[in-house]
Design a protein around this motif. Sequence first.
Motif, PDB file in Angstrom:
ATOM      1  N   UNK A   1      -0.771   3.362  -9.697  1.00  0.00           N
ATOM      2  CA  UNK A   1       0.491   2.983 -10.333  1.00  0.00           C
ATOM      3  C   UNK A   1       1.187   1.901  -9.501  1.00  0.00           C
ATOM      4  N   UNK A   2       1.220   2.093  -8.201  1.00  0.00           N
ATOM      5  CA  UNK A   2       1.876   1.104  -7.340  1.00  0.00           C
ATOM      6  C   UNK A   2       1.252  -0.269  -7.460  1.00  0.00           C
TER       7      UNK A   2
ATOM      8  N   UNK B   1       5.145   8.350  -2.668  1.00  0.00           N
ATOM      9  CA  UNK B   1       3.974   7.549  -2.296  1.00  0.00           C
ATOM     10  C   UNK B   1       2.717   8.113  -2.958  1.00  0.00           C
ATOM     11  N   UNK B   2       2.633   9.431  -3.017  1.00  0.00           N
ATOM     12  CA  UNK B   2       1.460  10.078  -3.614  1.00  0.00           C
ATOM     13  C   UNK B   2       1.312   9.699  -5.088  1.00  0.00           C
ATOM     14  N   UNK B   3       2.410   9.733  -5.833  1.00  0.00           N
ATOM     15  CA  UNK B   3       2.372   9.361  -7.256  1.00  0.00           C
ATOM     16  C   UNK B   3       2.030   7.877  -7.400  1.00  0.00           C
ATOM     17  N   UNK B   4       2.639   7.048  -6.555  1.00  0.00           N
ATOM     18  CA  UNK B   4       2.444   5.599  -6.660  1.00  0.00           C
ATOM     19  C   UNK B   4       1.070   5.131  -6.174  1.00  0.00           C
TER      20      UNK B   4
ATOM     21  N   UNK C   1       0.817  -1.219   0.000  1.00  0.00           N
ATOM     22  CA  UNK C   1       0.000   0.000   0.000  1.00  0.00           C
ATOM     23  C   UNK C   1       0.848   1.265   0.000  1.00  0.00           C
ATOM     24  N   UNK C   2       2.179   1.097   0.110  1.00  0.00           N
ATOM     25  CA  UNK C   2       3.098   2.237   0.123  1.00  0.00           C
ATOM     26  C   UNK C   2       4.326   1.897  -0.726  1.00  0.00           C
ATOM     27  N   UNK C   3       5.076   2.913  -1.032  1.00  0.00           N
ATOM     28  CA  UNK C   3       6.309   2.731  -1.795  1.00  0.00           C
ATOM     29  C   UNK C   3       7.249   1.766  -1.077  1.00  0.00           C
TER      30      UNK C   3
ATOM     31  N   UNK D   1      -1.538   7.514  -4.645  1.00  0.00           N
ATOM     32  CA  UNK D   1      -2.482   8.583  -4.312  1.00  0.00           C
ATOM     33  C   UNK D   1      -3.715   8.677  -5.178  1.00  0.00           C
ATOM     34  N   UNK D   2      -3.665   8.133  -6.385  1.00  0.00           N
ATOM     35  CA  UNK D   2      -4.828   8.240  -7.274  1.00  0.00           C
ATOM     36  C   UNK D   2      -4.800   7.118  -8.307  1.00  0.00           C
ATOM     37  N   UNK D   3      -5.957   6.832  -8.896  1.00  0.00           N
ATOM     38  CA  UNK D   3      -5.985   5.792  -9.931  1.00  0.00           C
ATOM     39  C   UNK D   3      -5.085   6.169 -11.111  1.00  0.00           C
ATOM     40  N   UNK D   4      -4.465   5.162 -11.670  1.00  0.00           N
ATOM     41  CA  UNK D   4      -3.571   5.357 -12.819  1.00  0.00           C
ATOM     42  C   UNK D   4      -4.156   4.664 -14.045  1.00  0.00           C
ATOM     43  N   UNK D   5      -4.608   3.441 -13.839  1.00  0.00           N
ATOM     44  CA  UNK D   5      -5.281   2.701 -14.904  1.00  0.00           C
ATOM     45  C   UNK D   5      -6.603   2.200 -14.340  1.00  0.00           C
ATOM     46  N   UNK D   6      -7.690   2.635 -14.889  1.00  0.00           N
ATOM     47  CA  UNK D   6      -9.043   2.414 -14.366  1.00  0.00           C
ATOM     48  C   UNK D   6      -9.014   2.690 -12.865  1.00  0.00           C
TER      49      UNK D   6
END
Length: 172
Positions: free
Chosen positions: A141-142, A127-130, A5-7, A132-137
């Motif tokens: 990203x994480x 962590x926010x980029x990975x 759930x985190x980097x 923080x928000x949906x990346x694909x549907x």
Amino acid sequence: MSVPQTKSELLAAIDKNFSKLVGYLDAIPAELAVMKTMEGHAKGTQMSVHNLVSYLLGWNSLVIKWMVSDAQGAPVDFPETGYKWNQLGLLAQKFYADYDGLNWSELQARLRSAKAEIVSLINQRSDEVLYGSPWYTKWTMGRMISFNTSSPYANANGRLRKWAKSHHLSLG
């Protein structure tokens, strides 16, 4: 191990599962690695350990492609240009063919290199980029990275243990 759930959890999961994988791969002789005696990715097929590693390398290469495209602000073509999510069997066959010409040690070296590049790309993100928000549907990203690195490494470890047992081979 639970879903990262985190980097730091993502990096730990990748490291743990990859370290075990590398230990297993190092114990497999090249002549056994090319024998198609393992249950394949598509139902009713057989593959080699070489194919399995090609599959992992193929997905790792896609993760790199996705992350680089994203960083450049370019659209990401999931899962791969010319393939849809319901064509993963065909994509697996492509990966087998892509790396068929590599010998066993070259293939392992490429996988190690791809994993190192993914770790480097993860380390360049917050962590926010990975997460923080949906990346694909709905997936972050994480989570997409985890789906295509630590999770398949763990799956491959199970496949390799089962395969080694049937070949009376100790993986260490």
